[in-house]
Design a protein around this motif. Structure first.
Motif, short mmCIF file in Angstrom:
data_model
loop_
_atom_site.label_atom_id
_atom_site.label_comp_id
_atom_site.label_asym_id
_atom_site.label_seq_id
_atom_site.Cartn_x
_atom_site.Cartn_y
_atom_site.Cartn_z
N VAL A 84 -4.39 4.18 -1.89
CA VAL A 84 -3.22 4.61 -2.61
C VAL A 84 -3.35 5.69 -3.26
O VAL A 84 -2.40 6.44 -3.65
CB VAL A 84 -3.27 3.32 -4.01
CG1 VAL A 84 -2.25 3.75 -4.63
CG2 VAL A 84 -2.87 2.18 -3.30
N HIS A 85 -4.50 6.16 -3.78
CA HIS A 85 -4.76 7.27 -4.27
C HIS A 85 -4.40 8.88 -3.49
O HIS A 85 -4.50 9.74 -3.98
CB HIS A 85 -6.01 7.58 -5.07
CG HIS A 85 -7.28 7.13 -3.87
ND1 HIS A 85 -7.54 5.86 -3.46
CD2 HIS A 85 -8.28 7.74 -3.34
CE1 HIS A 85 -8.37 5.70 -2.74
NE2 HIS A 85 -8.87 6.65 -2.80
N SER B 99 -1.29 7.59 2.60
CA SER B 99 -2.22 6.62 2.55
C SER B 99 -2.17 5.96 4.05
O SER B 99 -3.04 5.50 4.72
CB SER B 99 -1.87 5.57 1.76
OG SER B 99 -0.64 5.21 1.69
N LYS B 100 -0.82 6.02 4.57
CA LYS B 100 -0.68 5.38 5.95
C LYS B 100 -1.36 6.02 6.92
O LYS B 100 -2.00 5.53 7.90
CB LYS B 100 0.80 5.33 6.27
CG LYS B 100 1.05 4.67 7.44
CD LYS B 100 2.55 4.40 7.81
CE LYS B 100 2.88 3.63 9.10
NZ LYS B 100 4.40 3.40 9.29
N ARG C 162 -4.88 5.21 6.93
CA ARG C 162 -5.37 3.92 7.67
C ARG C 162 -5.42 4.18 9.07
O ARG C 162 -6.15 3.47 9.73
CB ARG C 162 -4.18 2.98 7.06
CG ARG C 162 -4.02 2.28 5.73
CD ARG C 162 -3.56 1.08 5.75
NE ARG C 162 -2.13 1.08 6.02
CZ ARG C 162 -1.20 1.75 5.10
NH1 ARG C 162 -1.74 1.79 3.84
NH2 ARG C 162 0.11 1.45 5.13
N GLU D 197 2.13 6.26 -6.82
CA GLU D 197 1.32 7.06 -7.32
C GLU D 197 1.64 8.69 -7.16
O GLU D 197 1.44 9.43 -8.19
CB GLU D 197 0.01 6.87 -6.37
CG GLU D 197 -1.23 7.76 -6.67
CD GLU D 197 -1.97 7.18 -8.05
OE1 GLU D 197 -1.72 5.99 -8.48
OE2 GLU D 197 -2.77 8.01 -8.50
N SER E 250 0.50 -1.25 0.02
CA SER E 250 -0.10 0.11 0.09
C SER E 250 0.88 1.13 -0.11
O SER E 250 0.69 2.18 -0.86
CB SER E 250 -0.96 0.05 1.25
OG SER E 250 -1.60 -1.20 1.27
N ASP E 251 1.66 1.21 0.91
CA ASP E 251 2.70 2.28 0.97
C ASP E 251 3.34 2.61 -0.07
O ASP E 251 3.53 3.82 -0.75
CB ASP E 251 3.64 2.11 2.02
CG ASP E 251 2.97 2.22 3.43
OD1 ASP E 251 1.81 2.74 3.63
OD2 ASP E 251 3.69 1.86 4.40
N GLY F 57 1.15 3.92 -3.02
CA GLY F 57 0.92 5.11 -2.76
C GLY F 57 2.02 6.31 -2.91
O GLY F 57 1.91 7.16 -3.87
N GLY G 244 -7.18 -1.51 7.41
CA GLY G 244 -6.15 -1.81 6.75
C GLY G 244 -6.08 -1.33 5.10
O GLY G 244 -5.18 -1.77 4.51
N GLU H 71 -10.03 -4.89 5.10
CA GLU H 71 -9.96 -4.74 3.77
C GLU H 71 -9.45 -6.13 3.00
O GLU H 71 -10.06 -6.14 1.86
CB GLU H 71 -8.97 -3.58 3.54
CG GLU H 71 -8.57 -3.47 2.17
CD GLU H 71 -9.49 -2.56 1.43
OE1 GLU H 71 -10.29 -2.01 1.99
OE2 GLU H 71 -9.16 -2.03 0.26
N ARG I 137 -5.92 0.59 1.76
CA ARG I 137 -4.50 0.75 1.14
C ARG I 137 -4.80 2.59 0.85
O ARG I 137 -3.66 3.13 1.02
CB ARG I 137 -4.64 0.08 -0.32
CG ARG I 137 -4.02 -1.23 0.06
CD ARG I 137 -3.83 -1.59 -1.28
NE ARG I 137 -3.02 -2.91 -1.25
CZ ARG I 137 -2.84 -3.94 -2.16
NH1 ARG I 137 -3.22 -3.59 -3.42
NH2 ARG I 137 -2.07 -4.96 -1.99
#
Lengths: 902, 376
Positions: free
Chosen positions: B17-18, B23-24, B27, A734, A727-728, A731, B13, B57, B15
């Motif tokens: 991503v966008h 993102s972290k 979360r 992105e 995910s990180d 990201g 959890g 998720e 993501r």
């Protein structure tokens, strides 16, 4: 700008002041080599563009040889219709004075550095403090084609040229705002792109982002693969659960089947008991029949053995008897042989041996007597040698003669005496009387000895010479040495005399003879002693007398022992005796051989006899054994048949039991049919069922282990934080990608702007090049008679290629001949001169550059020069040969003669 | 009478991503919101809590996510919590529910894995419809028996899927008449991230938005059912921590810009905003627009939780272009304008006619920016 006049002094060859004037049209400077043509142009360039204060090497070279005066020049020129004068002196007391003509008078406008700066502004030059180079000379770079300078600049013309051209060709000149924007575009372009190849600049944000994204994408891909592994594990797990479910169902089914089979096996025990009873009965019958048959077989075997033993029994008896008879025959033969060698041959041998003993004794006696004789002879020789030795030894003892030592001592004394005597003689005083007298008139006391010379005496001791009628003369030596010598001589003489008297000789020869006699006697005694020792050595360790006595005793004994021998034998010679002995020994040998032969025969017969006896004994023993065995076997059979009565009864019993066995086997077969169906098959199925259950349980355990394993691996993966890492990273990717898109857009956009600016700039240059190309091409057609048509200029207005009409193609400039290339350069400079002189005439200088043109080309070139000088420019051409230029109307200046002295 | 809290789609959890490097943090914000729900349940004194699927998720979420979520769920104690596996966290071998860390849940937590009626006592029964795979075209509620005539219990269904009123093929379709057909007093649904109500079937939506396209997310529902076969009462409560918003608009003048700023302020504190802005700025003489835009952007850059700002200058104003210096730059600008207008520029710039429009537009903006004396 055109020039009117150049004056110079102290300038290379021009030591004296010279002034040259120029026409505003065509000027031809003519002069032989080294005449000073180029010096004029040098003065023109240095005065116009060099700082007056410069002390560069190029400036120093201008100074005439052996002159300390500063080179000086003055140029009058017209710029923008204004008449100006520049005067400069270099090196020594340098000056720079810029004057302008006002109302027909020269007025000084500027001097020193300011004069230089103002002049640079007028000429659009760009000179530093050092000597100027062509690129510092503004328009003159293009219009002045001087010697020792490159035909064309390497990259670009000086800025002033393009600016002037642009102004003339009426293109829009850049404004400061445009410059600022273009600079911004260039700056931003430089941030992303390389200026040379237009590629992305290494290390710029765009490149870094691309690299970073690529790297992160790889990392992302690695993580994604790991994540997909988890998914695969889960799929596997799903499969394992399916399998587990299936196996558990199968296990339940198998366990049900097993229970059912166990129930079926309940009747099996009864059938198995029946089978066991019947099996036991059959086994028992089989054992019984087997026992009886075995017993019958044993009885029959014994009967057969008894029969065979009876056969062997008679055979053994017969063999034993035959052996005994043969043995007796052999014993008789043995006795016969024994009698023969014992009674017949052995006495003969005894007799022969006695004879032989006698013969040996006779021979021994002879040998003993011989030995006795030799010993006797030896003893006589020894006695004689001993006696001779003793006589000689006594003689030696009695001999009066010097020993070896004494002789050597004597010889030594003798030699010394001789030496001292000679010395005394040499040291003696010699007196010669040279008087008129006779020898007899001279007496000496003691008597002095004469020398070989007349009236000369040798004196050793104090001597008185009494000379008749004259008187006495006392002579004695002056020192003690002569006396000492004489004394020593006397001492040796005395010792010698003593020796002589001791050995009772008169002189040395006698003594020598005595000594030689002793030596000879001593040698003789030594030889005799050696002979005696040799004889004694022959019988060393033996007592000869004892030996002699022993021999005598042995001879006596031996003589006694042969008394019985025939007299003829005693009389036999040694040889005869030896032959007799050999003969007798031969007879003895023959007898011994005969005896041995008979003994051998005897032994053979004895061995045969013994073997036959042993054989007979063996056969007898065998007979006894067989007999006993037969008795035993008969007894065993009687014992075996005791329970049955007879052998036939036993056979009947066996047959009866066989019938019983047949019945029992039939019964068992019936039982086995039920056993197979109700016991064997269900048990097989039960065992298979048990095996299946065990296998399924094992498979389920394995399956459960696999499930545990996959679950653990999934958990392990989750514990690594893979999901959030992805995910990180996603990201981050992105963000980076968004930034890349933005930067890429900016980079592409700035590139578009930059490329557009470049394209427009290039077009600008092309627009500048157009009129120049057109003019050059017109000249080119004129010059080459249409062989070359078009000169292509690049954006910097430098020629790059030429259109060849002859070959119908474009040729690179460096493919042209040197002459043509030079002519094109001249044409280009003329064309630039023409264009730049649109508003005002400009000076074009061609310093001795057209020497390689052929006459035809030169003629055409003259036409062009004429046209240009007539219409546009002041032209100064330097040459050493004015012939090619005769067609041009213009001002001819001879160098240096036309230089008027100021 | 029964009162319970209905929530779904926690997507722990997630993501996000966008939102790039944020993102972290996004979360982590979900734990804050989850904690808020614990507090609400306790304040509202609910009898139990229903989480209608997608608590997590993905089955692969980090161990720490499971651990933290379990810690929060354990804080509901003694309130019973009934959790239904959803299509994001299906009840599958090796799934999230097999994790060792999940086994730490307290006894008040009940994972609904079997399609069977659960009697909660007090005349209340729930009918769970667990999801055991990621995709299915079968109705997970089909197993729920119809209410018997003699059945006097409060019947509550709990399922995860899409109501079949939607067109096209859908995952885990649930009959929109399910509650009526099966005689359910309430059908607690999960899967849709915005709040939706269809009679007695309710989607509370995700408790914390997961994208810009969830108009009414960030809620939970407190349900009161007075008696069997009596319409339930529910209260929608906002609980989200962050506000997600996106804007795509044209700025023609300063008024447009001021209106836009008003809309932004209406969203609340900038610090809770996850925001995406796409602006098309029309070229004009008034440089104040650019100045004010720059100020706004700087402000959002500094304060917003997450900002994604994109802008293009789209229109051509010939009067403005006249301000560019004559000559080369003017020539470049004319060529760019021609390309944007679909014309082939004059030589030598005709070779650039095929350039990408975005690049040309950007080049034009840059040229104007250079003229203004700088670029951001």
């Amino acid at each position: 700008m055109i020039i009117e006049q150049i004056s110079l002094k102290n300038w290379r060859g021009y030591r004296e002041p010279h002034t040259f004037s120029f026409d505003k049209g065509f000027n031809l400077v003519v002069g032989r080599n080294e005449a000073g043509k180029s010096t004029l142009f040098e003065a023109l360039a240095r005065v116009m563009f060099d700082r007056f204060s410069s002390k560069a090497e190029e400036i120093r070279k201008i100074q005439p040889l052996n002159s300390s005066l500063g080179p000086e020049a003055e140029i009058i020129f017209i710029d923008n219709g204004k008449r100006l004068k520049i005067k400069k002196r270099f090196l020594h007391a340098p000056i720079s004075e810029l004057s302008s003509e006002r109302n027909g008078r020269w007025e000084l406008d500027h001097e020193g550095d300011k004069a230089d700066i103002e002049l640079q502004k007028i000429l659009k030059g760009n000179s530093s403090s050092r000597a100027s180079q062509p690129e510092h000379r503004g328009l003159a770079q293009a219009l002045w084609y001087l010697q020792n300078e490159d035909p064309l600049p390497k990259k670009v013309w000086a800025d002033g040229i393009k600016q002037d051209l642009a102004g003339i060709i009426e293109f829009v000149i850049k404004r400061p705002e445009e410059d600022a924007i273009c600079t911004s575009i260039d700056d931003l372009y430089d941030r992303y792109w390389t200026s040379q190849s237009g590629k992305i600049k290494s290390g710029c944000e765009l490149a870094s982002l691309r690299e970073e994204i690529s790297q992160k994408e790889n990392e992302f891909e690695d993580l994604r693969i790991k994540a997909s592994n988890v998914e695969n594990l889960r799929l596997e797990l799903e499969g394992f659960y399916e399998i587990k479910k299936e196996k558990q169902n199968s296990l339940i089914t198998a366990q049900h089947e097993l229970t059912s089979q166990k129930q079926q096996l309940e009747n099996a025990d009864r059938i198995e008991d029946q089978k066991r009873v019947k099996d036991s009965e059959i086994t028992e019958l089989n054992n019984k029949i087997s026992g009886l048959e075995k017993e019958l077989k044993t009885i029959d075997r014994r009967i057969k053995i008894i029969y065979e033993l009876n056969q062997k029994l008679s055979e053994a008896k017969e063999v034993a008897e035959r052996c005994e008879a043969d043995s007796r025959i052999e014993q008789n033969t043995e006795e016969k042989y024994h009698q023969k060698w014992k009674n017949d041959l052995e006495p003969q041998l005894k007799k022969i041996e006695d004879e032989l003993s006698l013969l040996h004794k006779i021979e021994n006696l002879s040998r003993l007597e011989n030995s006795k004789e030799i010993l006797h002879e030896y003893l006589s020789k020894l006695s004689k040698a001993d006696e001779e030795y003793k006589i000689k030894k006594k003689k030696l003892t009695e001999l009066i003669a010097p020993s070896k030592h004494e002789w050597h001592e004597f010889e030594e004394s003798w030699d010394q005496f001789q030496r001292v005597e000679a010395e005394a003689k040499a040291s003696a005083i010699r007196i010669k009387f040279d008087l008129n007298i006779e020898d007899s008139d001279i007496r000496s006391t003691p008597t002095a000895s004469h020398t070989d010379v007349k009236h000369e005496y040798s004196v050793l001791t104090p001597t008185i010479f009494d000379i008749k009628k004259i008187g006495k003369i006392h002579v004695r030596g002056g020192g003690s040495s002569l006396e000492e010598i004489i004394e020593k001589s006397q001492s040796f003489q005395k010792s010698i005399q003593n020796t002589f008297s001791r050995f009772n000789v008169r002189n040395k020869q006698d003594l020598s003879d005595r000594y030689q006699n002793r030596i000879d006697l001593e040698r003789e005694v030594k030889q005799l002693k050696k002979n005696l020792d040799t004889l004694l050595d022959e019988n060393k360790g033996k007592n000869s007398d004892d030996e002699f006595r022993r021999l005598e005793q042995e001879i006596a004994e031996e003589s006694q022992s042969i008394e019985s021998a025939p007299a003829t034998w005693k009389k036999l010679s040694g040889k005869g005796l030896r032959e007799k002995i050999i003969q007798t020994e031969k007879t003895k040998k023959q007898l011994v051989e005969d005896i041995e032969k008979e003994q051998l025969m005897e032994k053979s017969s004895r061995d045969k006899s013994r073997a036959l006896i042993q054989n007979a004994i063996d056969e007898r023993s065998k007979f006894e054994r067989s007999n006993s065995e037969i008795n035993s076997l008969n007894n065993e059979n009687v014992e075996s048949l005791k329970n049955y009565g007879s052998r036939d009864n036993l056979v009947t019993l066996i047959e009866k039991n066989r019938n019983l066995l047949s019945t029992a086997t039939g019964d068992l077969n019936h039982i086995l049919m039920d056993y197979e169906k109700m016991v064997v098959l269900p048990r097989k199925l039960y065992a298979e069922g048990e095996h299946k259950v065990t296998a399924l349980e094992e498979q389920i355990r394995t399956n459960e282990n696999q499930i545990i394993d996959r679950n653990a691996r999934i958990e392990e993966s989750a514990a690594q934080g893979l999901y959030s890492q992805i995910s990180d990273l996603e990201g981050l990717l992105e963000t980076k990608k968004r930034r890349l898109a933005s930067v890429q857009l900016e980079a592409n956009s700035i590139k578009l702007l930059h490329d557009m600016v470049i394209a427009l700039r290039k077009e600008q240059s092309t627009m500048l090049a157009g009129p120049i190309s057109e003019l050059v091409n017109r000249y080119l057609v004129m010059l080459t008679d249409d062989s070359y048509a078009g000169l292509e200029l690049n954006e910097e207005l430098l020629p790059i290629a030429i259109q060849s009409n002859r070959y119908g193609t474009q040729l690179p400039l460096d493919s042209l001949s040197y002459g043509t290339h030079e002519q094109i350069v001249v044409l280009l400079r003329l064309a630039l001169g023409v264009i730049l002189s649109k508003n005002e005439r400009n000076l074009v200088v061609i310093d001795d550059r057209l020497v390689n043109a052929d006459p035809m080309r030169m003629k055409r070139l003259s036409l062009i020069l004429q046209e240009v000088s007539n219409n546009s420019c002041q032209i100064i051409v330097a040459t050493c040969n004015d012939t090619p230029y005769t067609g041009i109307k213009g001002h001819v200046i001879s160098v240096p003669s036309d230089g008027k002295l100021s | 009478m029964v009162r319970f809290l209905h929530t779904a789609d926690w997507q722990m959890g997630m993501r996000a991503v966008h939102t790039g490097n944020k993102s972290k943090e996004i979360r982590l914000k979900r734990y804050v919101t989850a904690q808020k729900i614990v507090n609400i349940a306790q304040q509202k004194k609910v009898g139990f809590v229903l989480i209608a699927g997608d608590l997590f998720e993905h089955p692969d979420v980090d161990e720490v996510v499971v651990k933290k979520t379990v810690d929060i769920l354990n804080q509901f104690a003694p309130i019973p919590v009934f959790i239904l596996p959803g299509n994001h966290d299906p009840y599958i071998p090796g799934g999230i529910w097999d994790r060792t860390s999940w086994q730490r849940v307290g006894s008040h937590i009940h994972l609904l894995t079997v399609e069977e009626e659960i009697d909660l006592g007090s005349n209340v029964a729930i009918f769970p419809c667990p999801v055991k795979q990621k995709r299915s075209s079968l109705d997970p509620t089909s197993w729920i028996p119809k209410r018997a005539i003699t059945d006097e219990k409060i019947r509550i269904g709990i399922a995860h899927g899409s109501l079949d009123s939607l067109p096209g093929e859908i995952n885990f379709p649930i009959s929109i008449k399910c509650a009526d057909d099966k005689g359910l007093d309430y059908l607690a649904l999960g899967d849709w991230h915005s709040f939706s109500q269809y009679g007695r079937s309710i989607y509370p939506g995700t408790f914390e938005p997961t994208s810009y396209d969830e108009p009414d997310s960030g809620n939970i529902v407190i349900v009161d059912i007075p008696a069997p076969q009596v319409s339930p009462n529910f209260e929608k409560l906002r609980c989200s921590t962050l506000t997600w918003a996106k804007f795509s608009l044209d700025i023609q003048d300063i008024t447009d810009l001021e209106k836009f700023e008003e809309k932004l302020k209406a969203l609340g504190s900038y610090s809770t905003l996850v925001i995406r802005i796409n602006l098309r700025i029309h070229i004009q003489h008034d440089d104040r627009v650019f100045q004010q835009l720059k100020t706004l952007r700087d402000e959002l850059d500094e304060m917003a939780f997450f900002l994604q700002w994109e802008q293009v200058e789209i229109s051509v104003n010939p009067d403005l272009e006249a301000q560019l210096p004559e000559g080369l730059v003017q020539g470049v600008n004319e060529a760019l304008t021609d390309i944007l207008l679909g014309k082939i520029p004059q030589p030598p710039c005709n070779v650039f006619a095929g350039e990408d429009r975005a690049v040309v537009q950007k080049a034009k903006s840059m040229l104007r920016s250079f003229r203004r004396g700088g670029m951001k």
